[in-house]
Design an enzyme around this catalytic site. Structure first.
Site, mmCIF file in Angstrom:
data_model
loop_
_atom_site.group_PDB
_atom_site.id
_atom_site.type_symbol
_atom_site.label_atom_id
_atom_site.label_comp_id
_atom_site.label_asym_id
_atom_site.label_seq_id
_atom_site.Cartn_x
_atom_site.Cartn_y
_atom_site.Cartn_z
ATOM 1 N N CYS A 107 0.887 -1.166 0.000
ATOM 2 C CA CYS A 107 0.000 0.000 0.000
ATOM 3 C C CYS A 107 0.912 1.199 0.000
ATOM 4 C CB CYS A 107 -0.901 0.023 1.235
ATOM 5 S SG CYS A 107 -1.839 1.570 1.325
ATOM 6 N N CYS A 110 -0.547 4.156 2.589
ATOM 7 C CA CYS A 110 -0.510 3.985 4.051
ATOM 8 C C CYS A 110 -0.170 2.527 4.372
ATOM 9 C CB CYS A 110 -1.804 4.426 4.699
ATOM 10 S SG CYS A 110 -3.315 3.966 3.832
ATOM 11 N N SER A 111 -1.134 1.748 4.819
ATOM 12 C CA SER A 111 -0.810 0.357 5.167
ATOM 13 C C SER A 111 -2.004 -0.551 4.945
ATOM 14 C CB SER A 111 -0.352 0.280 6.622
ATOM 15 O OG SER A 111 -1.344 0.813 7.466
ATOM 16 N N CYS A 112 -2.827 -0.283 3.924
ATOM 17 C CA CYS A 112 -3.992 -1.123 3.645
ATOM 18 C C CYS A 112 -3.518 -2.567 3.426
ATOM 19 C CB CYS A 112 -4.733 -0.620 2.420
ATOM 20 S SG CYS A 112 -5.382 1.044 2.664
#
Ligand code: FE
Length: 210
Positions: A107, A110-112
């Protein structure tokens, strides 16, 4: 519209956990959420979900070709067949590795991450290094993470979003031929389902999803 100020700029630069905490406090203060419920959800993903759900999906796809086809056509619907929930709010797209193609998930924003399949993301997945470099130089990043890919294998990088989460379907190891679905679950690792591992090895004695 409010004018920008230095304070605003600093707020935006705050670490995600600080922002999340501020948001949670605000929602609790306004009576919109129950903090115990949030703690429960976090606890569930930290301890209960883990990569086992994803490993079950992969093992089923290895033994059931019709399921594999449905999984690749509509991941969200297919994992629900296995009674796995928690993906209703997002779309799950599954990418199958082959002899010619290797998939890897990130991602960039961000951190999906497919939480419902893999539990909490590892720290490196959330790091700026990984997010920014894996799209530009995937082979090099994979090599640093221990996966050396031959030049003839094409690498495809998939950028997750809040609405769309990817899961890699690793190839069934030839050494695992003839094993039953329940045994195969133990061969599947979290890292292979993210795509930073490729050739799966026999699990250590008593090993579950890793
Ligand atoms: Fe994200």
């Amino acid at each position: 519209m409010a004018a920008l100020s230095r304070d605003d700029a600093e707020d935006h630069a705050a670490a995600p956990e600080v922002r999340v905490e501020a948001l949670e406090r605000l929602l609790v203060e306004r009576g919109l959420i129950d903090p115990r419920r949030i703690d429960g959800i976090v606890e569930r993903y930290a301890t209960d979900v883990g990569p086992l759900a994803g490993a079950r999906v992969v093992a089923r796809a290895w033994v059931d070709e019709a399921f594999r086809d449905r999984l690749l056509a509509d991941g969200t619907a297919a994992v629900q067949e296995l009674g796995l929930d928690g993906v209703q709010m997002e779309r799950l797209v599954v990418k199958a590795n082959s002899d010619e193609v290797h998939h890897v998930v990130c991602c960039t924003l961000c951190s999906c991450y497919p939480w419902a399949m893999l539990g909490l993301p590892p720290a490196w997945y959330k790091s700026f290094e990984y997010r920014s470099r894996v799209v530009r130089e995937p082979r090099r990043v994979l090599r640093e993470l221990g996966l050396e890919l031959p030049d003839e294998i094409e690498v495809r990088v998939w950028d997750s979003t809040a609405e769309l989460r990817y899961l890699v379907l690793p190839q069934r190891p030839t050494a695992a031929a003839g094993l039953a679905e329940e045994e195969l679950v133990g061969w599947v690792t979290r890292d292979a389902m993210i795509g930073v591992e490729r050739d799966l090895r026999e699990p250590a004695e008593g090993g579950g999803a890793r």
